[in-house]
Design a protein around this motif. Structure first.
Motif, PDB file in Angstrom:
ATOM      1  N   ALA A  52       0.830  -1.206   0.000  1.00 39.79           N
ATOM      2  CA  ALA A  52       0.000   0.000   0.000  1.00 39.79           C
ATOM      3  C   ALA A  52       0.866   1.258   0.000  1.00 39.79           C
ATOM      4  CB  ALA A  52      -0.929  -0.010   1.205  1.00 39.79           C
ATOM      5  N   LEU A  53       1.886   1.289   0.840  1.00 36.39           N
ATOM      6  CA  LEU A  53       2.763   2.452   0.878  1.00 36.39           C
ATOM      7  C   LEU A  53       3.438   2.669  -0.475  1.00 36.39           C
ATOM      8  CD1 LEU A  53       4.419   1.944   4.374  1.00 36.39           C
ATOM      9  CD2 LEU A  53       2.932   3.848   3.698  1.00 36.39           C
ATOM     10  N   TYR A  54       3.922   1.589  -1.060  1.00 37.74           N
ATOM     11  CA  TYR A  54       4.608   1.702  -2.346  1.00 37.74           C
ATOM     12  C   TYR A  54       3.647   2.201  -3.423  1.00 37.74           C
ATOM     13  CZ  TYR A  54       7.459   0.665  -6.361  1.00 37.74           C
ATOM     14  OH  TYR A  54       8.182   0.786  -7.510  1.00 37.74           O
ATOM     15  N   ARG A  55       2.450   1.653  -3.477  1.00 33.81           N
ATOM     16  CA  ARG A  55       1.479   2.044  -4.508  1.00 33.81           C
ATOM     17  C   ARG A  55       0.935   3.447  -4.299  1.00 33.81           C
ATOM     18  NH1 ARG A  55      -1.867  -3.616  -5.316  1.00 33.81           N
ATOM     19  NH2 ARG A  55      -0.145  -4.711  -6.357  1.00 33.81           N
ATOM     20  N   CYS A  56       1.051   3.961  -3.082  1.00 34.51           N
ATOM     21  CA  CYS A  56       0.630   5.349  -2.811  1.00 34.51           C
ATOM     22  C   CYS A  56       1.750   6.338  -3.100  1.00 34.51           C
ATOM     23  CB  CYS A  56       0.178   5.482  -1.362  1.00 34.51           C
ATOM     24  SG  CYS A  56      -1.408   4.720  -1.037  1.00 34.51           S
ATOM     25  N   GLY A  57       2.841   5.860  -3.664  1.00 37.12           N
ATOM     26  CA  GLY A  57       3.945   6.749  -4.000  1.00 37.12           C
ATOM     27  C   GLY A  57       4.891   7.004  -2.846  1.00 37.12           C
ATOM     28  N   LEU A  58       4.923   6.109  -1.881  1.00 39.36           N
ATOM     29  CA  LEU A  58       5.785   6.271  -0.714  1.00 39.36           C
ATOM     30  C   LEU A  58       6.754   5.093  -0.586  1.00 39.36           C
ATOM     31  CD1 LEU A  58       2.937   7.373   1.709  1.00 39.36           C
ATOM     32  CD2 LEU A  58       4.631   8.860   0.615  1.00 39.36           C
ATOM     33  N   PRO A  59       7.586   4.882  -1.607  1.00 41.33           N
ATOM     34  CA  PRO A  59       8.483   3.721  -1.562  1.00 41.33           C
ATOM     35  C   PRO A  59       9.512   3.793  -0.436  1.00 41.33           C
ATOM     36  CG  PRO A  59       9.069   5.138  -3.395  1.00 41.33           C
ATOM     37  CD  PRO A  59       7.780   5.661  -2.821  1.00 41.33           C
ATOM     38  N   ALA A  60       9.982   4.964  -0.108  1.00 47.44           N
ATOM     39  CA  ALA A  60      10.964   5.078   0.980  1.00 47.44           C
ATOM     40  C   ALA A  60      10.335   4.678   2.306  1.00 47.44           C
ATOM     41  CB  ALA A  60      11.514   6.496   1.052  1.00 47.44           C
ATOM     42  N   GLU A  61       9.084   5.080   2.530  1.00 49.09           N
ATOM     43  CA  GLU A  61       8.399   4.709   3.759  1.00 49.09           C
ATOM     44  C   GLU A  61       8.159   3.200   3.807  1.00 49.09           C
ATOM     45  OE1 GLU A  61       7.829   7.328   1.979  1.00 49.09           O
ATOM     46  OE2 GLU A  61       7.739   9.036   3.339  1.00 49.09           O
ATOM     47  N   LEU A  64       9.259  -9.538  -1.458  1.00 46.77           N
ATOM     48  CA  LEU A  64       8.602  -8.246  -1.702  1.00 46.77           C
ATOM     49  C   LEU A  64       9.585  -7.109  -1.454  1.00 46.77           C
ATOM     50  CD1 LEU A  64       6.136  -6.499  -2.300  1.00 46.77           C
ATOM     51  CD2 LEU A  64       5.493  -6.748   0.116  1.00 46.77           C
ATOM     52  N   HIS A  65      10.342  -7.200  -0.382  1.00 44.55           N
ATOM     53  CA  HIS A  65      11.344  -6.170  -0.085  1.00 44.55           C
ATOM     54  C   HIS A  65      12.371  -6.057  -1.208  1.00 44.55           C
ATOM     55  CE1 HIS A  65      15.290  -4.960   1.636  1.00 44.55           C
ATOM     56  NE2 HIS A  65      14.557  -3.950   2.045  1.00 44.55           N
ATOM     57  N   GLN A  66      12.811  -7.178  -1.722  1.00 44.42           N
ATOM     58  CA  GLN A  66      13.791  -7.157  -2.808  1.00 44.42           C
ATOM     59  C   GLN A  66      13.206  -6.512  -4.061  1.00 44.42           C
ATOM     60  OE1 GLN A  66      14.858 -11.295  -2.855  1.00 44.42           O
ATOM     61  NE2 GLN A  66      16.549 -10.994  -1.435  1.00 44.42           N
ATOM     62  N   ARG A  67      11.934  -6.800  -4.364  1.00 43.44           N
ATOM     63  CA  ARG A  67      11.294  -6.172  -5.537  1.00 43.44           C
ATOM     64  C   ARG A  67      11.153  -4.668  -5.343  1.00 43.44           C
ATOM     65  NH1 ARG A  67       7.645 -10.476  -5.105  1.00 43.44           N
ATOM     66  NH2 ARG A  67       5.996  -9.041  -4.493  1.00 43.44           N
ATOM     67  N   LEU A  68      10.757  -4.249  -4.155  1.00 44.02           N
ATOM     68  CA  LEU A  68      10.606  -2.822  -3.888  1.00 44.02           C
ATOM     69  C   LEU A  68      11.960  -2.120  -3.929  1.00 44.02           C
ATOM     70  CD1 LEU A  68       8.018  -2.782  -0.951  1.00 44.02           C
ATOM     71  CD2 LEU A  68       7.599  -2.466  -3.390  1.00 44.02           C
ATOM     72  N   SER A  69      12.977  -2.757  -3.367  1.00 47.32           N
ATOM     73  CA  SER A  69      14.325  -2.165  -3.373  1.00 47.32           C
ATOM     74  C   SER A  69      14.858  -2.014  -4.789  1.00 47.32           C
ATOM     75  CB  SER A  69      15.292  -3.018  -2.568  1.00 47.32           C
ATOM     76  OG  SER A  69      14.933  -3.033  -1.226  1.00 47.32           O
ATOM     77  N   SER A 108      13.139  -1.565  -7.486  1.00 47.44           N
ATOM     78  CA  SER A 108      12.401  -0.575  -8.278  1.00 47.44           C
ATOM     79  C   SER A 108      12.508   0.831  -7.708  1.00 47.44           C
ATOM     80  CB  SER A 108      10.932  -0.974  -8.392  1.00 47.44           C
ATOM     81  OG  SER A 108      10.330  -0.978  -7.120  1.00 47.44           O
ATOM     82  N   HIS A 109      13.046   0.971  -6.491  1.00 46.27           N
ATOM     83  CA  HIS A 109      13.188   2.294  -5.878  1.00 46.27           C
ATOM     84  C   HIS A 109      14.508   2.908  -6.339  1.00 46.27           C
ATOM     85  CE1 HIS A 109      12.671   5.529  -3.092  1.00 46.27           C
ATOM     86  NE2 HIS A 109      13.757   5.214  -2.417  1.00 46.27           N
ATOM     87  N   PRO A 110      14.444   4.091  -6.993  1.00 49.97           N
ATOM     88  CA  PRO A 110      15.656   4.677  -7.561  1.00 49.97           C
ATOM     89  C   PRO A 110      16.619   5.282  -6.556  1.00 49.97           C
ATOM     90  CG  PRO A 110      13.812   6.154  -7.885  1.00 49.97           C
ATOM     91  CD  PRO A 110      13.262   4.880  -7.261  1.00 49.97           C
TER      92      PRO A 110
END
Length: 86
Positions: free
Chosen positions: A8-17, A44-49, A51-53
């Motif tokens: 939810a945080l990632y999809r709301c544009g808050l990848p750092a959070e 999931l953490h690895q995928r988010l990491s 994709s986070h620039p």
């Protein structure tokens, strides 16, 4: 539940959070229970990491009215700022 919050945080544009929340969950699991996150949460953490620039580059300071830029640059800057203010 942690995976849902991360998503939810990632999809709301808050990848750092989202990444910070993962770190908090990982630390809590390690300190309180002595375990690592589940493989699904780790994946999931690895995928988010991946994709986070990372940190964004700083935005240049606004151009003042008395600047030394050329007329076309000033018009472009004015048009750009008016577009975002409208």
């Amino acid at each position: 539940m942690a995976a849902q919050l991360l998503t939810a945080l990632y999809r709301c544009g808050l990848p750092a959070e989202a990444l910070l929340h993962y770190d908090a969950v990982r630390k809590r699991l390690a300190e309180d229970l002595g375990v690592d996150p589940a493989p699904e949460l780790l994946a999931l953490h690895q995928r988010l990491s991946a994709s986070h620039p990372g940190p964004r580059t700083p935005v240049p300071a606004p151009i003042s009215a008395g600047s030394t830029q050329s007329a076309p640059q000033a018009q472009t800057a004015s048009r750009f700022s008016n577009q975002w203010l409208a």
